[in-house]
Motif scaffolding. Structure first.
Motif, PDB file in Angstrom:
ATOM      1  N   ARG A  49       0.906  -1.147   0.000  1.00  0.00           N
ATOM      2  CA  ARG A  49       0.000   0.000   0.000  1.00  0.00           C
ATOM      3  C   ARG A  49       0.938   1.188   0.000  1.00  0.00           C
ATOM      4  O   ARG A  49       1.566   1.490   1.011  1.00  0.00           O
ATOM      5  CB  ARG A  49      -0.881   0.008   1.231  1.00  0.00           C
ATOM      6  N   ALA A  50       1.063   1.800  -1.144  1.00  0.00           N
ATOM      7  CA  ALA A  50       2.054   2.851  -1.322  1.00  0.00           C
ATOM      8  C   ALA A  50       1.868   3.977  -0.309  1.00  0.00           C
ATOM      9  O   ALA A  50       0.757   4.429  -0.065  1.00  0.00           O
ATOM     10  CB  ALA A  50       1.969   3.397  -2.737  1.00  0.00           C
ATOM     11  N   LYS A  51       2.987   4.392   0.262  1.00  0.00           N
ATOM     12  CA  LYS A  51       2.966   5.495   1.218  1.00  0.00           C
ATOM     13  C   LYS A  51       2.971   6.814   0.449  1.00  0.00           C
ATOM     14  O   LYS A  51       3.656   6.949  -0.560  1.00  0.00           O
ATOM     15  CB  LYS A  51       4.179   5.407   2.132  1.00  0.00           C
ATOM     16  N   PRO A  52       2.221   7.809   0.917  1.00  0.00           N
ATOM     17  CA  PRO A  52       2.187   9.091   0.213  1.00  0.00           C
ATOM     18  C   PRO A  52       3.534   9.811   0.280  1.00  0.00           C
ATOM     19  O   PRO A  52       4.307   9.612   1.220  1.00  0.00           O
ATOM     20  CB  PRO A  52       1.104   9.883   0.946  1.00  0.00           C
ATOM     21  N   VAL A  53       3.800  10.618  -0.732  1.00  0.00           N
ATOM     22  CA  VAL A  53       5.007  11.443  -0.775  1.00  0.00           C
ATOM     23  C   VAL A  53       4.586  12.897  -0.971  1.00  0.00           C
ATOM     24  O   VAL A  53       3.451  13.177  -1.354  1.00  0.00           O
ATOM     25  CB  VAL A  53       5.973  10.996  -1.899  1.00  0.00           C
ATOM     26  N   SER A  54       5.503  13.807  -0.695  1.00  0.00           N
ATOM     27  CA  SER A  54       5.241  15.247  -0.846  1.00  0.00           C
ATOM     28  C   SER A  54       6.197  15.815  -1.887  1.00  0.00           C
ATOM     29  O   SER A  54       7.283  16.287  -1.545  1.00  0.00           O
ATOM     30  CB  SER A  54       5.428  15.959   0.494  1.00  0.00           C
ATOM     31  N   PRO A  55       5.813  15.771  -3.161  1.00  0.00           N
ATOM     32  CA  PRO A  55       6.714  16.257  -4.208  1.00  0.00           C
ATOM     33  C   PRO A  55       6.969  17.764  -4.111  1.00  0.00           C
ATOM     34  O   PRO A  55       6.066  18.540  -3.813  1.00  0.00           O
ATOM     35  CB  PRO A  55       5.972  15.942  -5.504  1.00  0.00           C
ATOM     36  N   VAL A  56       8.221  18.139  -4.358  1.00  0.00           N
ATOM     37  CA  VAL A  56       8.622  19.535  -4.449  1.00  0.00           C
ATOM     38  C   VAL A  56       9.069  19.751  -5.890  1.00  0.00           C
ATOM     39  O   VAL A  56       9.864  18.971  -6.419  1.00  0.00           O
ATOM     40  CB  VAL A  56       9.781  19.845  -3.471  1.00  0.00           C
ATOM     41  N   VAL A  57       8.552  20.801  -6.532  1.00  0.00           N
ATOM     42  CA  VAL A  57       8.852  21.071  -7.935  1.00  0.00           C
ATOM     43  C   VAL A  57       9.765  22.282  -8.033  1.00  0.00           C
ATOM     44  O   VAL A  57       9.519  23.308  -7.398  1.00  0.00           O
ATOM     45  CB  VAL A  57       7.549  21.335  -8.722  1.00  0.00           C
ATOM     46  N   LYS A  58      10.831  22.142  -8.834  1.00  0.00           N
ATOM     47  CA  LYS A  58      11.740  23.262  -9.084  1.00  0.00           C
ATOM     48  C   LYS A  58      12.065  23.303 -10.563  1.00  0.00           C
ATOM     49  O   LYS A  58      12.426  22.269 -11.120  1.00  0.00           O
ATOM     50  CB  LYS A  58      13.014  23.111  -8.264  1.00  0.00           C
ATOM     51  N   PRO A  59      11.951  24.424 -11.203  1.00  0.00           N
ATOM     52  CA  PRO A  59      11.295  25.628 -10.703  1.00  0.00           C
ATOM     53  C   PRO A  59       9.778  25.481 -10.773  1.00  0.00           C
ATOM     54  O   PRO A  59       9.271  24.643 -11.513  1.00  0.00           O
ATOM     55  CB  PRO A  59      11.781  26.713 -11.657  1.00  0.00           C
ATOM     56  N   LYS A  60       9.074  26.297 -10.035  1.00  0.00           N
ATOM     57  CA  LYS A  60       7.606  26.272 -10.068  1.00  0.00           C
ATOM     58  C   LYS A  60       7.072  26.984 -11.301  1.00  0.00           C
ATOM     59  O   LYS A  60       5.925  26.816 -11.675  1.00  0.00           O
ATOM     60  CB  LYS A  60       7.030  26.910  -8.810  1.00  0.00           C
ATOM     61  N   SER A  61       7.937  27.786 -11.924  1.00  0.00           N
ATOM     62  CA  SER A  61       7.563  28.509 -13.133  1.00  0.00           C
ATOM     63  C   SER A  61       8.777  28.529 -14.055  1.00  0.00           C
ATOM     64  O   SER A  61       9.904  28.718 -13.594  1.00  0.00           O
ATOM     65  CB  SER A  61       7.143  29.934 -12.762  1.00  0.00           C
ATOM     66  N   GLY A  62       8.545  28.299 -15.348  1.00  0.00           N
ATOM     67  CA  GLY A  62       9.668  28.266 -16.274  1.00  0.00           C
ATOM     68  C   GLY A  62       9.261  28.616 -17.687  1.00  0.00           C
ATOM     69  O   GLY A  62       8.096  28.901 -17.968  1.00  0.00           O
ATOM     70  N   SER A  63      10.242  28.558 -18.575  1.00  0.00           N
ATOM     71  CA  SER A  63      10.019  28.838 -19.994  1.00  0.00           C
ATOM     72  C   SER A  63       9.695  27.524 -20.713  1.00  0.00           C
ATOM     73  O   SER A  63       9.826  26.447 -20.132  1.00  0.00           O
ATOM     74  CB  SER A  63      11.273  29.472 -20.593  1.00  0.00           C
ATOM     75  N   PRO A  64       9.321  27.578 -21.982  1.00  0.00           N
ATOM     76  CA  PRO A  64       9.002  26.350 -22.715  1.00  0.00           C
ATOM     77  C   PRO A  64      10.156  25.338 -22.807  1.00  0.00           C
ATOM     78  O   PRO A  64       9.918  24.158 -23.019  1.00  0.00           O
ATOM     79  CB  PRO A  64       8.607  26.859 -24.102  1.00  0.00           C
ATOM     80  N   GLU A  65      11.398  25.780 -22.623  1.00  0.00           N
ATOM     81  CA  GLU A  65      12.548  24.869 -22.698  1.00  0.00           C
ATOM     82  C   GLU A  65      13.027  24.391 -21.328  1.00  0.00           C
ATOM     83  O   GLU A  65      13.954  23.590 -21.236  1.00  0.00           O
ATOM     84  CB  GLU A  65      13.733  25.554 -23.402  1.00  0.00           C
ATOM     85  N   THR A  66      12.425  24.860 -20.255  1.00  0.00           N
ATOM     86  CA  THR A  66      12.903  24.585 -18.898  1.00  0.00           C
ATOM     87  C   THR A  66      12.666  23.139 -18.467  1.00  0.00           C
ATOM     88  O   THR A  66      11.528  22.666 -18.485  1.00  0.00           O
ATOM     89  CB  THR A  66      12.193  25.514 -17.886  1.00  0.00           C
ATOM     90  N   PRO A  67      13.731  22.435 -18.044  1.00  0.00           N
ATOM     91  CA  PRO A  67      13.521  21.130 -17.406  1.00  0.00           C
ATOM     92  C   PRO A  67      12.892  21.345 -16.022  1.00  0.00           C
ATOM     93  O   PRO A  67      13.278  22.256 -15.301  1.00  0.00           O
ATOM     94  CB  PRO A  67      14.927  20.549 -17.267  1.00  0.00           C
ATOM     95  N   ILE A  68      11.942  20.519 -15.676  1.00  0.00           N
ATOM     96  CA  ILE A  68      11.257  20.601 -14.386  1.00  0.00           C
ATOM     97  C   ILE A  68      11.711  19.407 -13.546  1.00  0.00           C
ATOM     98  O   ILE A  68      11.685  18.265 -14.008  1.00  0.00           O
ATOM     99  CB  ILE A  68       9.723  20.565 -14.566  1.00  0.00           C
ATOM    100  N   VAL A  69      12.127  19.673 -12.304  1.00  0.00           N
ATOM    101  CA  VAL A  69      12.582  18.618 -11.401  1.00  0.00           C
ATOM    102  C   VAL A  69      11.510  18.385 -10.340  1.00  0.00           C
ATOM    103  O   VAL A  69      11.068  19.322  -9.676  1.00  0.00           O
ATOM    104  CB  VAL A  69      13.921  18.991 -10.730  1.00  0.00           C
ATOM    105  N   VAL A  70      11.102  17.134 -10.206  1.00  0.00           N
ATOM    106  CA  VAL A  70      10.147  16.721  -9.177  1.00  0.00           C
ATOM    107  C   VAL A  70      10.951  15.892  -8.173  1.00  0.00           C
ATOM    108  O   VAL A  70      11.514  14.855  -8.531  1.00  0.00           O
ATOM    109  CB  VAL A  70       8.999  15.881  -9.780  1.00  0.00           C
TER     110      VAL A  70
END
Length: 178
Positions: A49-70
């Motif tokens: 029974r999977a335990k919940p996680v609290s993802p943090v996203v960086k950056p929260k805002s970016g351009s169309p080419e920006t890699p998003i890290v979760v």
């Protein structure tokens, strides 16, 4: 006597035959003796029974080419366990337009519970258009569980190996600005 058996089955995490697999078939796809041929380690890997996680996203805002890290701390062990493979994946969906990335997924590395997980959603590395569409994106982190195919050669899933739905363990958002 029947009450004692039920209490014993509920309190035993890996009770197998007498308790119908000891797991919720709705969540795991496991159902009693049907999967009796699986190894004990595979059965343990499938009964999560999977335990919940609290993802943090960086950056929260970016351009169309920006890699998003979760990023988040793993709630469960991932990797190959017996015949099962468990892993985290981030799924994301945004405004649907032609010529830009609006719907994709990426996976994280195998890890132990309590260890950091980092999933990079990079539009330049994905199939299809290599830029994000502009607008708000909503994502989920899911724990995937399935058969561990061999690293080479054909993959033949054993008859009766359970199909398990991905379990959603977290949610995240980010914004892409033009």
């Amino acid at each position: 006597m029947a009450r004692l058996l039920i209490i014993t089955c509920v309190s035993t995490t890996l009770a197998l035959s007498a308790c119908g697999g000891g797991a919720d078939p709705e969540t795991t796809g496991m159902s009693g003796a049907r999967h009796a041929g699986l190894s004990p380690s595979t059965k343990r890997a499938l009964k999560v029974r999977a335990k919940p996680v609290s993802p943090v996203v960086k950056p929260k805002s970016g351009s169309p080419e920006t890699p998003i890290v979760v990023a988040f701390t793993a709630g469960d062990r991932t990797g190959v366990i017996g015949q099962a493979r468990r892993g985290y994946e981030a799924y994301v969906r945004g405004p649907g337009r032609i010529g830009c990335q609006f719907d994709t997924a990426a996976g994280g590395r195998y890890t132990r519970a309590g260890q950091p997980v980092r999933i990079v959603l990079d539009p330049g590395e994905m199939e299809g258009p290599n830029t994000w569409c502009s607008g708000p994106f909503h994502g989920t982190v899911k724990l995937q569980i399935g058969y561990a195919c061999p690293s080479h050669g054909a993959c033949h899933i054993p008859k009766g190996f359970p199909r398990i739905r991905p379990q959603t363990v977290g949610h995240f958002r980010f914004e892409i600005q033009q």
